[in-house]
Motif scaffolding. Structure first.
Motif, mmCIF file in Angstrom:
data_model
loop_
_atom_site.group_PDB
_atom_site.id
_atom_site.type_symbol
_atom_site.label_atom_id
_atom_site.label_comp_id
_atom_site.label_asym_id
_atom_site.label_seq_id
_atom_site.Cartn_x
_atom_site.Cartn_y
_atom_site.Cartn_z
ATOM 1 N N SER A 1 -45.136 81.133 90.186
ATOM 2 C CA SER A 1 -44.187 81.015 90.911
ATOM 3 C C SER A 1 -42.569 80.497 91.096
ATOM 4 C CB SER A 1 -44.233 79.971 91.656
ATOM 5 O OG SER A 1 -44.055 78.521 91.594
ATOM 6 N N LEU B 1 -45.483 83.203 95.878
ATOM 7 C CA LEU B 1 -46.345 83.595 94.976
ATOM 8 C C LEU B 1 -45.945 84.907 94.193
ATOM 9 C CD1 LEU B 1 -48.922 82.438 93.454
ATOM 10 C CD2 LEU B 1 -50.372 84.616 95.314
ATOM 11 N N ARG C 1 -56.873 81.785 99.909
ATOM 12 C CA ARG C 1 -55.814 82.076 100.948
ATOM 13 C C ARG C 1 -54.960 80.758 101.405
ATOM 14 N NH1 ARG C 1 -55.302 83.123 106.558
ATOM 15 N NH2 ARG C 1 -54.440 84.700 107.136
ATOM 16 N N GLN D 1 -52.359 79.666 99.059
ATOM 17 C CA GLN D 1 -50.865 80.594 98.683
ATOM 18 C C GLN D 1 -50.746 80.139 100.605
ATOM 19 O OE1 GLN D 1 -51.771 84.746 98.501
ATOM 20 N NE2 GLN D 1 -49.676 85.175 98.514
ATOM 21 N N GLU E 1 -46.660 78.455 100.639
ATOM 22 C CA GLU E 1 -45.363 79.274 100.566
ATOM 23 C C GLU E 1 -44.839 78.385 101.967
ATOM 24 O OE1 GLU E 1 -46.138 83.788 98.642
ATOM 25 O OE2 GLU E 1 -46.362 83.334 100.226
#
Length: 364
Positions: A192, A225, A244, A247, A251
């Protein structure tokens, strides 16, 4: 059905570490300062590492200074990431599942090709200016930074068994024995990058017979990511290995923008404190695209009045979240049949509303 912790989850684990740290700093000229720091550390289970940090400061003028730093970092996985296991009820898009968290020594981890945990490594770069404008009673600080994190330890998405292959059948059997329908693991799953800018401006002024201190602080940050690190066994399962939901957590489930304006006015023994905090928009962490939701940015106001009776006694009355601001409600699909009116995944600010208080302070 037994959930949570059982005797099979019990682990006796320990580690020892020995570290040596040294730094040196010197003014090479009247304006230029250079610093170097080095750290050596030896872990009983992860070997040795040497990390360093280089810092510099340059005086542009009597009022303005430039500063910068570069460093690398090393973090061994924590003992709980290495050894923790349990079974718990997890709600995924409103549906309840018994999810087992297994350590990387377990048979499910071996079947799925979950590798042994290793250390996280990082590189960090930052730079900025600090200074003042005396004629305006202003002080200003501006810093930018980039942090690259390699082999970041995260909790994977939830794997489940099946009946199509002997491997899936064994996974199902192992999960059933653990009272779980799905399995998750700690793994060095991703790389990351976090980048951002911090700005702080302060001001002091006379206002009537009193004095006013003003502070404006703003943070603009973004974590992205860069790569999902899967083993050959898990190729094609990247969307489960780091799903998902994870993620979004990484983020955009926390504000990428936060702005804090604080005013503090003092008049003799009276103090008035006022603060506005803006929390930027966040996204709901979900694997279901149809349930995507953005929670709008909101401003929360705090206000208090204090009076100092003498050196020992003071009284303050006020309210946090004075205007009773709440995050946006979940859409119906994310409420889990009305159990969760506000998001429990995306952390913006609290959903408890206004908090009023009165405080009497006495110093002995």
């Amino acid at each position: 059905m037994v959930r949570g912790f059982s005797r099979t989850n019990e682990v006796d684990a320990f580690r020892t570490s020995v570290a040596l740290y040294g730094d040196i700093e010197a003014d090479l000229t009247d304006k230029f300062l250079l610093g170097l720091a080095v750290r050596f550390e030896n872990y009983s289970d992860f070997g040795s590492t040497v990390n360093g940090k280089l810092t510099t400061r340059y005086k542009i003028s009597n009022d303005w200074t430039f500063r910068a730093a570069a460093s690398n970092g090393f973090r061994a996985p924590s003992l709980h990431q290495l050894n923790f296991s349990s079974t718990s009820t997890i709600f995924v898009d409103g549906e309840a599942f018994e999810v087992g968290v297994f350590n990387n020594e377990s048979r499910p981890a071996q079947l799925l090709g979950i590798p042994q945990l290793k250390q996280e490594e990082s590189t960090n770069f930052s730079g900025g200016f600090t200074g003042r404008i005396p004629s305006a009673n202003l002080s200003i600080t501006i810093d930018v930074y980039i942090i690259d994190l390699k082999d970041r330890v995260v909790l994977t998405g939830q794997f489940k068994g099946g009946n199509d292959t002997p491997q899936e059948q064994e996974i199902s059997r192992l999960l059933q024995a653990a009272n779980a329908s799905r399995a998750a693991f700690f793994a060095n799953a991703i790389d990351s990058r976090t980048s951002g800018i911090d700005v702080v401006v302060t001001h002091k002024a006379k206002l009537g017979a009193g004095s006013l201190s003003t502070s404006l602080a703003a943070t603009f940050a973004q974590t992205t990511l860069e790569e999902v690190n899967t083993s050959s066994v898990l190729e094609g399962l990247e969307d489960t290995y780091f799903d998902r939901t994870s993620q979004v957590f990484l983020e955009s489930a926390v504000p990428r923008t936060k702005i804090n304006l604080t005013l503090n006015y003092k008049l003799n023994n009276l103090t008035v404190f006022f603060r506005n905090v803006y929390f930027g928009a966040v996204d709901e962490a979900t694997n279901n695209v149809a349930n995507d939701q953005e929670f709008a940015g909101k401003t929360v106001t705090d206000l208090s009045l204090g009076y100092q009776f003498n050196e020992r006694l003071s009284f303050t009355v006020g309210a946090n979240n004075l205007l009773d601001i709440y995050p946006d409600l979940n859409i119906e699909a994310n409420q889990s049949s009305g159990r969760f009116l506000y998001s429990r995944r995306s952390q913006q600010f609290g959903a408890n509303g206004r908090y009023a208080f009165a405080r009497l302070s006495f110093t002995l």
